[in-house]
Design an enzyme around this catalytic site. Structure first.
Site, PDB file in Angstrom:
ATOM      1  CB  VAL A  64      -0.922   0.032   1.237  1.00 44.70           C
ATOM      2  CG1 VAL A  64      -2.082   0.982   1.005  1.00 44.70           C
ATOM      3  CG2 VAL A  64      -1.450  -1.357   1.542  1.00 44.70           C
TER       4      VAL A  64
ATOM      5  CD  GLU B  14      -6.103  23.948 -27.589  1.00 38.45           C
ATOM      6  OE1 GLU B  14      -5.606  24.181 -26.475  1.00 38.45           O
ATOM      7  OE2 GLU B  14      -7.320  23.784 -27.745  1.00 38.45           O
TER       8      GLU B  14
ATOM      9  CG  ASP C   2     -10.687  28.177 -23.052  1.00 36.37           C
ATOM     10  OD1 ASP C   2     -10.392  27.089 -22.514  1.00 36.37           O
ATOM     11  OD2 ASP C   2     -10.382  28.466 -24.228  1.00 36.37           O
TER      12      ASP C   2
ATOM     13  CB  THR D 209      -8.161   6.048  -1.586  1.00 32.32           C
ATOM     14  OG1 THR D 209      -9.308   5.686  -0.816  1.00 32.32           O
ATOM     15  CG2 THR D 209      -8.470   7.300  -2.379  1.00 32.32           C
TER      16      THR D 209
ATOM     17  CG  LEU E 246      -3.959  -2.869  -1.150  1.00 30.22           C
ATOM     18  CD1 LEU E 246      -4.225  -4.160  -1.891  1.00 30.22           C
ATOM     19  CD2 LEU E 246      -3.279  -1.876  -2.088  1.00 30.22           C
TER      20      LEU E 246
HETATM   21  N1  LIG Z   1      -2.524   3.251  -2.031  1.00 26.37           N
HETATM   22  C1  LIG Z   1      -2.495   2.261  -2.905  1.00 26.37           C
HETATM   23  N2  LIG Z   1      -1.351   1.598  -3.150  1.00 26.37           N
HETATM   24  C2  LIG Z   1      -1.289   0.615  -4.040  1.00 26.37           C
HETATM   25  N3  LIG Z   1      -2.343   0.205  -4.749  1.00 26.37           N
HETATM   26  C3  LIG Z   1      -3.519   0.821  -4.574  1.00 26.37           C
HETATM   27  C4  LIG Z   1      -3.658   1.874  -3.635  1.00 26.37           C
HETATM   28  N4  LIG Z   1      -4.918   2.296  -3.654  1.00 26.37           N
HETATM   29  C5  LIG Z   1      -5.565   1.532  -4.541  1.00 26.37           C
HETATM   30  N5  LIG Z   1      -4.732   0.637  -5.101  1.00 26.37           N
HETATM   31  C6  LIG Z   1      -5.074  -0.330  -6.129  1.00 26.37           C
HETATM   32  O1  LIG Z   1      -6.426  -0.167  -6.452  1.00 26.37           O
HETATM   33  C7  LIG Z   1      -7.162  -1.349  -6.153  1.00 26.37           C
HETATM   34  C8  LIG Z   1      -8.502  -0.989  -5.568  1.00 26.37           C
HETATM   35  O2  LIG Z   1      -8.326  -0.429  -4.320  1.00 26.37           O
HETATM   36  P1  LIG Z   1      -9.259  -0.748  -3.085  1.00 26.37           P
HETATM   37  O3  LIG Z   1     -10.286  -1.740  -3.454  1.00 26.37           O
HETATM   38  O4  LIG Z   1      -8.413  -1.064  -1.923  1.00 26.37           O
HETATM   39  O5  LIG Z   1      -9.938   0.635  -2.918  1.00 26.37           O
HETATM   40  P2  LIG Z   1     -11.095   1.010  -1.921  1.00 26.37           P
HETATM   41  O6  LIG Z   1     -10.701   2.271  -1.283  1.00 26.37           O
HETATM   42  O7  LIG Z   1     -11.424  -0.121  -1.051  1.00 26.37           O
HETATM   43  O8  LIG Z   1     -12.231   1.292  -2.969  1.00 26.37           O
HETATM   44  P3  LIG Z   1     -13.810   1.235  -2.707  1.00 26.37           P
HETATM   45  O9  LIG Z   1     -14.136   2.338  -1.772  1.00 26.37           O
HETATM   46  O10 LIG Z   1     -14.338   1.470  -4.076  1.00 26.37           O
HETATM   47  O11 LIG Z   1     -14.090  -0.107  -2.168  1.00 26.37           O
HETATM   48  C9  LIG Z   1      -6.300  -2.114  -5.184  1.00 26.37           C
HETATM   49  O12 LIG Z   1      -6.531  -3.480  -5.306  1.00 26.37           O
HETATM   50  C10 LIG Z   1      -4.911  -1.754  -5.621  1.00 26.37           C
HETATM   51  O13 LIG Z   1      -4.516  -2.570  -6.695  1.00 26.37           O
HETATM   52 ZN   LIG Z   2      -9.212  26.832 -24.959  1.00 21.70          ZN
END
Ligand SMILES: Nc1ncnc2c1ncn2[C@@H]1O[C@H](COP(=O)(O)OP(=O)(O)OP(=O)(O)O)[C@@H](O)[C@H]1O
Ligand SMILES: [Zn+2]
Length: 728
Positions: free
Chosen positions: A283, A542, A619, A325, A329
């Site tokens: 994580v 642009e 814009d 986020t 995990l």
């Molecule tokens: N901080 C992190 N570091 C590494 N991988 C991440 C991280 N955050 C998310 N991921 C990746 O994104 C995937 C989904 O994240 P996760 O299911 O833990 O999010 P969540 O916060 O539980 O989402 P939700 O609220 O939708 O359940 C993880 O399995 C991992 O692969």
């Molecule tokens: Zn523009």
């Protein structure tokens, strides 16, 4: 008329009636094979049949078949009744009992059972042409085919007697409702076939054929009945097995919708997932959250150490943060670090239409977890089970489920070693009872990662794929403000896919930029045909943004400019903040407004007021939002002072017009500043627009080269060719 003679085989030389009569007596079949009597005696023997006799003994001699060997006899029967001998060899029933009933039951007991009666009626419906017609004919005749006692008078009398005895028995035994079936056909007198032939005046010459036909029809009906019985028996067995399986399934799984990760049914066990392979190492970018959870890991490793001093650890931990986020995990990592079982449940799985199912699942989950403590129970989407919602038809038993969860949480002691981790995106939606002390009383925020966190996450996922050494994860991290861990993981994955599609052997910055834009703005619209005039307008528009960004002190550095249509846009310039901006200064905000104005100013200066386009609307939206917030929220207007104006609609008309006036001034000034810059750098503006028309996409370095008045080198020209090839 009952006439089956045409089916008799032409090569038959021995009258079949004799054979039938011979088979009819069990005794005769057993003695006849040893006999050796000449064929000339056959007719006498046949005549004897008609005479009353006390001893129903008969042998092949009587039939004129004494010279036949066993094998020949078989051949004979086989030619008369194809297929019969094979069956006969397997079963000796034909020899040992008189085959006269439609069913085994009737043969054995002498009367019809209700099922065979029903079965026969079914059978007849299915084969109306053969068996049914024969039997229908038979029934009209004054003879009952099942009691063909046409061998001797004695045996006939005996059989008649025994039949009537059985009827008397049946009448006592059978319930009244089956009597109708049982007594069916028995009312007619049993008569011998011989008498029947006499009654019908069948000529002597046709009698053999008559008997043969009769026997053949009877045997066929018998074989068919046997086959049907067999298949009915098999079907019954199959249905019984199905029924038993169904009953078993219902007992195990009362509600078919019950689904609980690896479990089925109300009482089934919940399987934990061992999380040894997920640790805090996996994580990234959420250091604070990891630190806060570290003590939970310690507790799970050694619950007594914490409670011996009387301290209380929270039973429940609430992970709060936007989707993706890494909350799940993190919870897995807690279990993995402590090396304890991890029970996963999603709040929505408890949300059931059936009464008591959600509550029962919670009960099961906690029972299993307590039995395997120390362990971690993770409830994802806690708000969908523990939300403050009133009972609705869609969630009729949610209250019951929450109550069960609360009861379970209250029901175990702090030192039992069970930690419940809940995750939610909306902590404010949770039922207050859930977040009071003793329940989910510890909150850990899991925010979107900052630029450092994003760099770490990108590096982590880049290390899982092949990437070029020139890739700078930090540049991508700077351009992905607001991306969650899951989105960054997706970005790297998309880049790898793009490289594979393009036939590259590793991922470069180009693929990473490509997938970033794709996530931010939608896929490229390469198929869109943009005419030269619109391409030119877009290129100058642009370039206008880029020039302002480049020459304004507090503007963010340019990352890229492109006139490749993507999502709803025809082109865009992306800017990269050096760092995540926690705060923005007044001059930074003004610079952002100026950059936004650059597009329209460029159109006006190059193509004239009459040819300005609608392309600048977003814009203006952007610039207006900044100006409005500066006036109403950030206290950045001298005239309106250091005050916030939240609901502008409720303000006095004077204040409203004063706010409007201030916003107008800010935007106008911004427009003028942009105009000055573009007028001053008209040459650079033109160069950049032409470079964009040639190369379509330019990165920060290339923009710098063009703006410094240098020529793009061969490598860039090569790249341009590559881009144009790539395009088609
Ligand atoms: N901080 C992190 N570091 C590494 N991988 C991440 C991280 N955050 C998310 N991921 C990746 O994104 C995937 C989904 O994240 P996760 O299911 O833990 O999010 P969540 O916060 O539980 O989402 P939700 O609220 O939708 O359940 C993880 O399995 C991992 O692969
Ligand atoms: Zn523009």
């Amino acid at each position: 008329m009952f006439s089956l003679s045409s089916t008799v085989q032409p090569q038959v030389t021995v009258p079949l009636s004799h054979l039938i009569n011979a088979f009819h007596s069990p005794k005769s079949s057993s003695v006849s094979l040893s006999a050796s009597i000449s064929q000339s005696q056959h007719r006498e023997a046949a005549a004897e049949h008609e005479a009353p006799s006390t001893e129903p003994v008969l042998n092949l001699k009587d039939l004129g078949l004494s010279e036949l060997k066993v094998r020949q006899l078989d051949e004979l029967v086989d030619s008369l009744l194809p297929g019969f001998c094979t069956r006969n060899r397997v079963s000796s029933r034909w020899h040992t009992s008189y085959i006269s009933a439609q069913s085994f039951f009737e043969n054995k007991h002498g009367f019809l059972d209700i099922f065979s009666t029903l079965r026969s009626s079914c059978l007849y419906r299915q084969h109306p042409k053969t068996v049914q017609s024969i039997c229908a004919d038979l029934q009209r005749w004054p003879v009952f085919i099942q009691s063909r006692g046409f061998k001797t008078l004695k045996s006939r009398t005996r059989r008649l007697q025994s039949t009537s005895e059985r009827f008397t028995e049946t009448q006592h035994v059978a319930p009244s409702f089956v009597k109708g079936f049982l007594l069916r056909d028995r009312g007619s007198d049993v008569e011998s076939l011989d008498k029947l032939m006499k009654t019908k005046n069948i000529p002597e010459a046709h009698q053999d054929a008559f008997k043969t036909g009769f026997a053949e029809g009877f045997l066929k009906a018998q074989a068919l009945t046997q086959k049907t019985n067999d298949s009915l028996r098999r079907t019954r067995l199959f249905l019984l097995v199905l029924l038993l399986l169904g009953i078993y399934g219902l007992l195990k799984n009362p509600f078919l919708s019950v689904r609980f990760r690896t479990t089925t049914g109300l009482d089934s066990a919940v399987d934990p997932v061992q999380m040894k392979n997920v640790t805090f190492e996996h994580v990234k970018g959420v250091e604070e959250a990891k630190q806060e959870l570290q003590e939970v890991v310690e507790f799970l490793k050694n619950p007594q150490k914490f409670t011996v001093l009387g301290g209380k650890l929270p039973k429940g931990i609430l992970l709060v943060g936007p989707p993706g986020t890494g909350k799940t995990l993190l919870a897995r990592a807690v279990a993995g670090e402590a090396d304890v079982p991890f029970y996963y449940a999603s709040g929505s799985e408890f949300d059931e239409m059936f009464v008591g199912v959600g509550a029962s699942r919670i009960r099961n989950l906690f029972r299993e977890a307590k039995a395997n403590a120390p362990c971690v129970i993770f409830i994802d989407e806690l708000d969908s089970v523990g939300g403050k919602r009133i009972e609705s038809p869609m969630h009729p038993y949610s209250r019951q489920t929450i109550n069960q969860l609360l009861a379970e949480m209250d029901g175990f002691k702090p030192n039992e070693g069970v930690i419940i981790i809940g995750a939610t995106n909306f902590p404010e939606a949770l039922d207050n009872a859930l977040i009071r002390p003793g329940r989910f009383d510890m909150q850990v925020t899991v925010p979107r990662p900052d630029v450092k966190g994003r760099t770490e996450i990108l590096k982590w996922y880049l290390n899982k794929i092949k990437f070029d050494q020139s890739v700078d994860p930090e540049i991508i991290a700077r351009g992905t403000v607001g991306f969650s861990g899951a989105e960054l993981e997706n970005l790297v994955n998309q880049a790898a896919l793009k490289a594979a599609v393009d036939g590259k052997d590793m991922v470069t910055m180009k693929e990473l930029e490509f997938s970033k834009d794709k996530i931010l703005m939608g896929p490229e619209r390469r198929s869109v045909e943009i005419d030269n005039k619109n391409k030119t307008i877009t290129a100058y528009h642009e370039s206008g943004h880029a020039i302002i960004a480049y020459y304004t002190k507090d503007a963010m550095p340019i990352n890229k400019a492109t006139i490749m249509p993507r999502g709803p846009t025809l082109g865009h310039v992306s800017l990269l903040p050096e760092n995540d901006r926690w705060n923005e200064t007044r001059s930074q905000l003004l610079a952002q407004m100026d950059v936004s104005m650059g597009g329209r100013v460029a159109e006006e200066l190059i193509f004239g007021t009459d040819h300005i386009t609608t392309g600048a609307s977003s814009d203006f939206d952007n610039a207006t939002k900044i100006a409005k917030r500066m006036v109403t929220r950030f206290g950045m207007s001298e005239k309106l002072g250091v005050m916030t104006y939240s609901d502008t609609g409720k303000l006095s008309p004077e204040t409203q017009s004063a706010i409007e006036q201030e916003i107008r001034i800010l935007l106008r000034d911004s427009y003028e500043r942009a105009k000055n810059i573009l007028k001053t750098h008209a040459k650079e503006h033109k160069n950049l627009a032409e470079a964009l028309l040639t190369y379509e996409t330019l990165d920060a370095k290339e923009i710098q080269i063009v703006l410094e008045g240098k020529k793009l080198e061969t490598q860039y020209v090569m790249k341009a060719i590559y881009y144009s090839v790539d395009e088609f």
